[in-house]
Write an enzyme that holds these catalytic residues in place. Sequence first.
Site, PDB file in Angstrom:
ATOM      1  N   ASP A 265     -11.771   2.113  10.759  1.00 19.58           N
ATOM      2  CA  ASP A 265     -12.382   2.176   9.424  1.00 19.58           C
ATOM      3  C   ASP A 265     -12.848   0.786   8.986  1.00 19.58           C
ATOM      4  OD1 ASP A 265     -13.303   3.572   7.225  1.00 19.58           O
ATOM      5  OD2 ASP A 265     -11.440   3.359   6.102  1.00 19.58           O
TER       6      ASP A 265
ATOM      7  N   LYS B  20       0.870  -1.183   0.000  1.00 18.66           N
ATOM      8  CA  LYS B  20       0.000   0.000   0.000  1.00 18.66           C
ATOM      9  C   LYS B  20       0.899   1.223   0.000  1.00 18.66           C
ATOM     10  CE  LYS B  20      -4.233   1.961   1.495  1.00 18.66           C
ATOM     11  NZ  LYS B  20      -5.592   1.561   1.862  1.00 18.66           N
TER      12      LYS B  20
END
Length: 408
Positions: A130, A36
């Site tokens: 999240d 990422k």
Amino acid sequence: MARKIGSRYTANQIVGRGSAGTVWLGEGPDGPVAIKLLREDLASDQELVGRFVQERTALLGLEHPHIVTVRDLVVDGNDLALVMDLVRGTDLRTRLERERRLAPEAAVAIVADVADALAAAHAAGVVHRDVKPENVLLDMQGPLGPGGAHPALLTDFGVAKLIDSPKRTRATKIIGTPDYLAPEIVEGLPPRAAVDIYALATVLYELLAGFTPFGGGHPGAVLRRHVTETVVPLPGIPEELWQLLVQCLAKAPASRLRASELAARLREQLPVLAGMPPLDVDEPGLAEEETEEPAAAAEPGEEPVRRRGAVSLVPGAKPDSSRDTHTSMRVPGPDELAGGAHGTARVPRTAGTARPGSARHRAAVRRRRVTLGVAGVVVAAVVGVGAWWASADGDDGPAPADHSTSAP
């Protein structure tokens, strides 16, 4: 085009995009990895880089069968990257979009896996912040579980916390995805473990119903609902499972279960849910002023009904791997949170009836108005004709001329 990430990794191909950066399929010393790579503007933020380094130990220490392991954090020039285990499969959002809703047994098995992951993270002092279907990966190479569910792994630990620097999230901003935000975050309180439980319960509701309990329309309206509205019941699920959902969607964080308790209680429900088909529930519509989304197709003769689901924070964005994950949003003021036009609690309705404010309800109101208007015109006409005849009978003057024709 392949690119080097630090001295040990090579990013070969982009497999996903988000507001925080891109996800690459890469190679490391021990084989394939997922990388990422955060956006360049984030990587150039020295404060964020410092936080990134500080979180290194906590993130690298998170190891659990249902957590996508972070192998390394790379800080190299303009590159800021998390190197993670590569999971061969898809994300839960993709499956949900394909099937719309899951059978209760499979939905509960997946959420129990994620609850196990959160229990391990919370024990280590890490809050995800999240939790949503996009961040739940399904391992297609793992053994099938109850209801044919693939093992679920939670990913993207730490990204929300890294981006949530004081410079980016002042008192008027929120980090997160509206549909899954706990009420205390909307009200400006610091996120603790209970926010993950609320988000996970929202995911379970969505897997069962096909839509989130408070989502749809403008993000500000979604935030208000989290604070002011009660969750609409789902018919057809066992009462104990419903009570679990209600408890974990409680407005008060202290009322929610801990992750380990939630996982255990959910697995107790699996035998009862075996063989149960997906729920058949109506997706509620929205008042016109609550949404700018296009209307869905309706039956002939009916108005289109606006659907409710996960909200895109980018106007016109299509549901794909580019969904925004971490977007700054304005916190509603006290007067907005009090409800106003959208603050009244929605209540379940019986089959065949329209929810007040929905497109179908508005159409019915207009039809009634048209009917009453026509009736009013007819009544006025009858009264007028009666008055004319009365005046004609009592008139001593000449009779009105006859404009009719006759045969010669």
